[in-house]
Design a protein around this motif. Structure first.
Motif, short mmCIF file in Angstrom:
data_model
loop_
_atom_site.label_atom_id
_atom_site.label_comp_id
_atom_site.label_asym_id
_atom_site.label_seq_id
_atom_site.Cartn_x
_atom_site.Cartn_y
_atom_site.Cartn_z
N ALA A 13 0.80 -1.23 0.00
CA ALA A 13 0.00 0.00 0.00
C ALA A 13 0.84 1.28 0.00
N LEU A 14 2.08 1.19 0.40
CA LEU A 14 2.88 2.41 0.64
C LEU A 14 3.23 3.21 -0.61
N PRO A 15 3.61 2.60 -1.74
CA PRO A 15 3.95 3.43 -2.91
C PRO A 15 2.80 4.33 -3.36
N ALA A 16 1.61 3.79 -3.49
CA ALA A 16 0.46 4.60 -3.95
C ALA A 16 0.09 5.65 -2.91
N LEU A 17 0.15 5.29 -1.63
CA LEU A 17 -0.13 6.26 -0.58
C LEU A 17 0.86 7.41 -0.63
N HIS A 18 2.13 7.08 -0.72
CA HIS A 18 3.21 8.08 -0.77
C HIS A 18 2.98 9.04 -1.95
N THR A 19 2.75 8.49 -3.12
CA THR A 19 2.54 9.31 -4.31
C THR A 19 1.29 10.16 -4.18
N ALA A 20 0.20 9.59 -3.68
CA ALA A 20 -1.05 10.34 -3.53
C ALA A 20 -0.87 11.52 -2.58
N ARG A 63 -6.99 3.20 9.39
CA ARG A 63 -8.25 3.91 9.60
C ARG A 63 -9.28 3.32 8.65
N ASP A 64 -10.43 3.03 9.16
CA ASP A 64 -11.50 2.44 8.33
C ASP A 64 -11.01 1.21 7.58
N GLY A 65 -10.15 0.43 8.24
CA GLY A 65 -9.69 -0.83 7.66
C GLY A 65 -8.61 -0.73 6.61
N GLU A 66 -8.08 0.45 6.38
CA GLU A 66 -7.01 0.57 5.37
C GLU A 66 -5.85 1.39 5.89
N VAL A 67 -4.69 1.19 5.28
CA VAL A 67 -3.50 1.96 5.66
C VAL A 67 -3.73 3.41 5.23
N ALA A 68 -3.80 4.30 6.23
CA ALA A 68 -4.11 5.70 6.00
C ALA A 68 -2.87 6.58 5.96
N GLY A 69 -1.76 6.08 6.49
CA GLY A 69 -0.53 6.85 6.51
C GLY A 69 0.62 5.99 7.00
N PHE A 70 1.83 6.50 6.82
CA PHE A 70 2.99 5.77 7.33
C PHE A 70 4.06 6.75 7.79
N VAL A 85 0.46 11.00 4.84
CA VAL A 85 -0.94 10.66 5.07
C VAL A 85 -1.67 10.68 3.73
N HIS A 86 -2.43 9.63 3.47
CA HIS A 86 -3.23 9.60 2.25
C HIS A 86 -4.25 10.74 2.32
N PRO A 87 -4.45 11.47 1.21
CA PRO A 87 -5.37 12.61 1.24
C PRO A 87 -6.79 12.26 1.67
N ASP A 88 -7.23 11.03 1.46
CA ASP A 88 -8.57 10.63 1.90
C ASP A 88 -8.70 10.60 3.42
N ALA A 90 -6.68 12.77 5.49
CA ALA A 90 -6.11 14.00 6.04
C ALA A 90 -7.13 14.69 6.93
N GLY A 91 -6.63 15.36 7.95
CA GLY A 91 -7.49 16.12 8.84
C GLY A 91 -8.16 15.29 9.93
N HIS A 92 -7.70 14.06 10.11
CA HIS A 92 -8.29 13.18 11.12
C HIS A 92 -7.27 12.76 12.18
N GLY A 93 -6.16 13.47 12.27
CA GLY A 93 -5.16 13.16 13.29
C GLY A 93 -4.19 12.06 12.93
N VAL A 94 -4.23 11.60 11.70
CA VAL A 94 -3.36 10.49 11.29
C VAL A 94 -1.88 10.89 11.37
N GLY A 95 -1.54 12.03 10.81
CA GLY A 95 -0.15 12.48 10.83
C GLY A 95 0.36 12.69 12.24
N SER A 96 -0.46 13.31 13.08
CA SER A 96 -0.07 13.54 14.48
C SER A 96 0.13 12.24 15.23
N ALA A 97 -0.73 11.26 14.98
CA ALA A 97 -0.59 9.96 15.64
C ALA A 97 0.68 9.24 15.19
N LEU A 98 0.97 9.31 13.90
CA LEU A 98 2.20 8.69 13.39
C LEU A 98 3.44 9.35 13.99
N LEU A 99 3.46 10.68 14.01
CA LEU A 99 4.61 11.40 14.54
C LEU A 99 4.80 11.10 16.03
#
Length: 152
Positions: A13-20, A63-70, A85-88, A90-99
């Motif tokens: 999942a990471l290449p497409a997430l990264h690019t998106a 999040r919601d059963g899929e890799v939302a960020g790394f 963080v995948h744009p879908d 964003a704004g849900h605390g994913v980046g903050s949780a990862l950091l």
């Protein structure tokens, strides 16, 4: 949402997430050519994400059963290499949780300071998390970045 260590299965999942993420948020601070070069849409592969590398730590947010960020931390350098963080999601605390997870992991391994090279569009995110600007520079790919640092 939950955050956990990345597995070899997550690598798919990471290449497409990264690019998106780059294509969605890069244009906030970079021109189309810079975003295209950074996104590397056709050049990313699961093999680019060695989640089992020694002295490195990859983590994913689900999040919601899929890799939302790394996130990616290189312990030997005390350096955060990535928080995307995948744009879908964003704004849900994913980046903050990862950091927060990367910082906690580093702290638990005896690291007292973390550094990173922030893309221009992410500087505010890192400042909000307590990182301070050190200087402006360029990534190895020639992208303008801000070097940042945080005492843990």
């Amino acid at each position: 949402m939950y955050v956990r260590p990345a597995t070899s299965e997550d690598r798919v999942a990471l290449p497409a997430l990264h690019t998106a993420a780059v294509e969605a948020f890069g244009p906030d601070s970079y021109d189309a050519d810079e975003v295209r070069a950074w996104a590397k849409a056709d050049d990313r592969s699961p093999d680019d994400y060695n989640v089992a590398a020694p002295n490195e730590h990859f983590t994913v947010a689900v999040r919601d059963g899929e890799v939302a960020g790394f996130g990616h931390l290189v312990l030997d350098l005390g350096e955060i290499h990535a928080v995307y963080v995948h744009p879908d999601h964003a704004g849900h605390g994913v980046g903050s949780a990862l950091l927060a997870e990367l910082e906690g992991y580093a702290r638990g391994r005896g690291c007292s300071t973390l550094v990173l090279q922030s893309s221009l569009n992410a500087v505010g995110f890192y400042e909000q998390a307590g990182y301070e600007r050190v200087c402006e520079g360029e990534s190895p790919g020639g992208l303008a970045v801000v070097e940042m640092r945080k005492e843990l």
